[in-house]
Design a protein around this motif. Sequence first.
Motif, PDB file in Angstrom:
ATOM      1  N   GLU A  39       0.837  -1.208   0.000  1.00 61.00           N
ATOM      2  CA  GLU A  39       0.000   0.000   0.000  1.00 61.00           C
ATOM      3  C   GLU A  39       0.868   1.253   0.000  1.00 61.00           C
ATOM      4  O   GLU A  39       0.610   2.204  -0.748  1.00 61.00           O
ATOM      5  CB  GLU A  39      -0.908  -0.022   1.227  1.00 61.00           C
ATOM      6  N   LYS A  40       1.920   1.270   0.824  1.00 61.79           N
ATOM      7  CA  LYS A  40       2.823   2.420   0.880  1.00 61.79           C
ATOM      8  C   LYS A  40       3.544   2.602  -0.456  1.00 61.79           C
ATOM      9  O   LYS A  40       3.661   3.719  -0.953  1.00 61.79           O
ATOM     10  CB  LYS A  40       3.843   2.225   2.003  1.00 61.79           C
ATOM     11  N   ASP A  41       4.022   1.511  -1.041  1.00 59.84           N
ATOM     12  CA  ASP A  41       4.717   1.587  -2.329  1.00 59.84           C
ATOM     13  C   ASP A  41       3.796   2.143  -3.413  1.00 59.84           C
ATOM     14  O   ASP A  41       4.226   2.955  -4.240  1.00 59.84           O
ATOM     15  CB  ASP A  41       5.252   0.214  -2.744  1.00 59.84           C
ATOM     16  N   ALA A  42       2.532   1.732  -3.410  1.00 53.94           N
ATOM     17  CA  ALA A  42       1.571   2.230  -4.394  1.00 53.94           C
ATOM     18  C   ALA A  42       1.324   3.724  -4.195  1.00 53.94           C
ATOM     19  O   ALA A  42       1.231   4.482  -5.166  1.00 53.94           O
ATOM     20  CB  ALA A  42       0.260   1.447  -4.300  1.00 53.94           C
ATOM     21  N   LEU A  43       1.229   4.149  -2.941  1.00 51.06           N
ATOM     22  CA  LEU A  43       1.021   5.570  -2.648  1.00 51.06           C
ATOM     23  C   LEU A  43       2.210   6.398  -3.137  1.00 51.06           C
ATOM     24  O   LEU A  43       2.030   7.432  -3.777  1.00 51.06           O
ATOM     25  CB  LEU A  43       0.806   5.777  -1.150  1.00 51.06           C
ATOM     26  N   GLU A  45       4.315   5.631  -5.446  1.00 49.86           N
ATOM     27  CA  GLU A  45       4.306   5.632  -6.917  1.00 49.86           C
ATOM     28  C   GLU A  45       3.327   6.670  -7.448  1.00 49.86           C
ATOM     29  O   GLU A  45       3.630   7.413  -8.384  1.00 49.86           O
ATOM     30  CB  GLU A  45       3.930   4.243  -7.444  1.00 49.86           C
ATOM     31  N   ASN A  46       2.155   6.773  -6.834  1.00 51.97           N
ATOM     32  CA  ASN A  46       1.166   7.765  -7.263  1.00 51.97           C
ATOM     33  C   ASN A  46       1.647   9.189  -7.013  1.00 51.97           C
ATOM     34  O   ASN A  46       1.387  10.085  -7.815  1.00 51.97           O
ATOM     35  CB  ASN A  46      -0.179   7.540  -6.568  1.00 51.97           C
ATOM     36  N   LEU A  47       2.348   9.416  -5.902  1.00 54.04           N
ATOM     37  CA  LEU A  47       2.861  10.756  -5.602  1.00 54.04           C
ATOM     38  C   LEU A  47       3.936  11.163  -6.600  1.00 54.04           C
ATOM     39  O   LEU A  47       4.155  12.348  -6.824  1.00 54.04           O
ATOM     40  CB  LEU A  47       3.436  10.809  -4.182  1.00 54.04           C
ATOM     41  N   LYS A  49       3.788  10.705  -9.709  1.00 54.87           N
ATOM     42  CA  LYS A  49       3.154  11.003 -10.999  1.00 54.87           C
ATOM     43  C   LYS A  49       2.552  12.413 -10.964  1.00 54.87           C
ATOM     44  O   LYS A  49       2.304  12.957  -9.892  1.00 54.87           O
ATOM     45  CB  LYS A  49       2.040   9.994 -11.271  1.00 54.87           C
ATOM     46  N   SER A  51      -0.098  15.416 -10.876  1.00 50.55           N
ATOM     47  CA  SER A  51      -1.346  15.498 -10.108  1.00 50.55           C
ATOM     48  C   SER A  51      -2.594  15.393 -10.971  1.00 50.55           C
ATOM     49  O   SER A  51      -3.647  14.996 -10.490  1.00 50.55           O
ATOM     50  CB  SER A  51      -1.395  16.809  -9.322  1.00 50.55           C
ATOM     51  N   GLY A  52      -2.477  15.826 -12.222  1.00 53.47           N
ATOM     52  CA  GLY A  52      -3.644  15.838 -13.091  1.00 53.47           C
ATOM     53  C   GLY A  52      -4.455  17.123 -12.993  1.00 53.47           C
ATOM     54  O   GLY A  52      -5.468  17.274 -13.662  1.00 53.47           O
ATOM     55  N   GLY A 107       7.173  14.139  -9.908  1.00 57.10           N
ATOM     56  CA  GLY A 107       5.762  14.144  -9.540  1.00 57.10           C
ATOM     57  C   GLY A 107       5.277  15.458  -8.950  1.00 57.10           C
ATOM     58  O   GLY A 107       5.608  16.542  -9.423  1.00 57.10           O
TER      59      GLY A 107
END
Length: 150
Positions: A39-43, A45-47, A49, A51-52, A107
Amino acid sequence: MPKIDDLIPSAKEIQKQAALKEAQKADGIAKRLAAAKAEKDALIENLGKPSGLSEEEKVQLASTVIQRAVRNGLTEVQVYRFPHSLCSDRGRAINQMERGWEKTLNGIPKEIYQLWSDYLQPRGYRIRYQIVNFPGGMPGDISITISWDG
């Protein structure tokens, strides 16, 4: 009448049962730790990228944060905090205050720097990226602070 062996198991049998319970408990802990790490690794990874958000939305968000801080009598505000792993050098250049440290950003931290560079710096705002903790003696989280005092 039941036999004594049926009522009181041997010490060896009790030890086996206890070891089995401990192994099950350790397996459950290991599974929970693995899930938390994923879960932390996914978070993270999203940070890392974009923001959109559109430029207009970013400027509006910056304005809201700054105006709220001003209403509270502040002359600076921490706008973001992120793990050092989002930097290409894991925060080394920021920690050493090296020229060109901003090139290590990725990111959302990179977007915040660009927003400051494009819109806030020309209006007299300052930005500071700073390591705020050192777990195990190594750089940890990095905070981003915007300030506007004289």
